[in-house]
Design a protein around this motif. Structure first.
Motif, mmCIF file in Angstrom:
data_model
loop_
_atom_site.group_PDB
_atom_site.id
_atom_site.type_symbol
_atom_site.label_atom_id
_atom_site.label_comp_id
_atom_site.label_asym_id
_atom_site.label_seq_id
_atom_site.Cartn_x
_atom_site.Cartn_y
_atom_site.Cartn_z
ATOM 1 N N LEU A 1 -6.052 -3.665 -3.523
ATOM 2 C CA LEU A 1 -5.410 -4.017 -2.258
ATOM 3 C C LEU A 1 -6.348 -3.755 -1.083
ATOM 4 O O LEU A 1 -6.477 -4.594 -0.195
ATOM 5 N N LEU A 2 -7.011 -2.604 -1.088
ATOM 6 C CA LEU A 2 -7.916 -2.277 0.013
ATOM 7 C C LEU A 2 -9.084 -3.256 0.078
ATOM 8 O O LEU A 2 -9.491 -3.669 1.166
ATOM 9 N N GLU B 1 -4.098 -0.020 -5.693
ATOM 10 C CA GLU B 1 -4.428 0.338 -4.303
ATOM 11 C C GLU B 1 -5.880 0.007 -3.987
ATOM 12 O O GLU B 1 -6.187 -0.483 -2.894
ATOM 13 N N GLN B 2 -6.777 0.262 -4.928
ATOM 14 C CA GLN B 2 -8.189 -0.073 -4.704
ATOM 15 C C GLN B 2 -8.358 -1.589 -4.546
ATOM 16 O O GLN B 2 -9.096 -2.048 -3.668
ATOM 17 N N THR C 1 -2.466 3.883 4.225
ATOM 18 C CA THR C 1 -3.570 3.976 3.271
ATOM 19 C C THR C 1 -3.908 5.402 2.855
ATOM 20 O O THR C 1 -4.838 5.609 2.098
ATOM 21 N N HIS D 1 -1.114 2.206 -10.289
ATOM 22 C CA HIS D 1 -0.963 2.047 -8.847
ATOM 23 C C HIS D 1 -2.200 2.520 -8.084
ATOM 24 O O HIS D 1 -2.480 2.023 -6.994
ATOM 25 N N GLY D 2 -2.948 3.447 -8.665
ATOM 26 C CA GLY D 2 -4.235 3.818 -8.072
ATOM 27 C C GLY D 2 -5.205 2.652 -8.127
ATOM 28 O O GLY D 2 -5.888 2.333 -7.137
ATOM 29 N N LYS E 1 3.888 1.531 -1.099
ATOM 30 C CA LYS E 1 4.516 1.622 -2.425
ATOM 31 C C LYS E 1 3.527 2.179 -3.443
ATOM 32 O O LYS E 1 3.878 3.042 -4.244
ATOM 33 N N ASN E 2 2.286 1.702 -3.422
ATOM 34 C CA ASN E 2 1.277 2.224 -4.347
ATOM 35 C C ASN E 2 1.106 3.728 -4.159
ATOM 36 O O ASN E 2 1.092 4.489 -5.131
ATOM 37 N N LEU E 3 0.949 4.142 -2.923
ATOM 38 C CA LEU E 3 0.712 5.555 -2.650
ATOM 39 C C LEU E 3 1.908 6.413 -3.056
ATOM 40 O O LEU E 3 1.731 7.530 -3.566
ATOM 41 N N SER F 1 0.828 -1.202 0.000
ATOM 42 C CA SER F 1 0.000 0.000 0.000
ATOM 43 C C SER F 1 0.866 1.258 0.000
ATOM 44 O O SER F 1 0.615 2.199 -0.758
#
Length: 165
Positions: free
Chosen positions: A77-78, A74-75, A93, A70-71, A39-41, A37
């Motif tokens: 991943l969440l 992230e979705q 997050t 990566h956006g 890393k994505n952000l 997370s």
């Protein structure tokens, strides 16, 4: 006497075992998701800066790809964390501050960004590869395996850009 020595040795074994933290089976998946997370952000944040500040069109395009890919990751991943009952700390997050070196970079922005993306994606591929092979949670491991081709593509793209600088 033998019983006393045996009890002492068993006692030391219990003390030694008690002092060594035993692995929590959920920790590995949670730790991986936290790292992924963050890393994505970081990629989204840096990509947004690249879209604004890069002078080369290919660096801007790479920044746009980072924001989108990566956006989206992230979705996913969440949703995955929620489905696994894993709560991620807010620091992992959201609220990530942009890299000040990038934000304040002048004419050498492209070089700084590209260098950071090469090393960042090399690290990300290593982290995801490790979890994809050794991860204990099957759903999280499958997601890591699913993400690897995208991360490897990003790494190849940024290495190509790096060679052209």
């Amino acid at each position: 006497m033998r019983k006393a020595i045996l009890l002492i040795l068993l006692g030391f074994g219990a003390v030694a075992k008690a002092q060594i933290p035993q692995p929590d089976p959920d920790t590995t998946a949670k730790h991986f998701l936290i790292v992924a997370s963050i890393k994505n952000l970081q990629e989204v944040s840096s990509g947004q800066i690249a879209i604004q500040k890069a002078s080369r069109p290919d660096v801007k395009a790479f920044g746009r790809m980072m924001v989108k890919d990566h956006g989206d990751a992230e979705q996913q991943l969440l949703q995955l964390a929620k489905s696994r009952g894993i709560s991620l700390p807010s620091a992992a997050t959201g609220g990530l501050q942009p890299d000040l070196n990038l934000k304040n970079a002048g004419s050498n922005f492209d070089q700084l960004y590209v260098h950071g993306m090469v090393s960042g994606h090399e690290n990300a591929v290593e982290v995801f590869q490790n979890y994809a092979v050794n991860g204990k949670d099957p759903a999280v491991r499958a997601w890591a395996q699913q993400m690897l081709p995208t991360l490897k593509h990003h790494l190849e793209e940024i290495k190509t850009i790096s060679k052209q600088l």
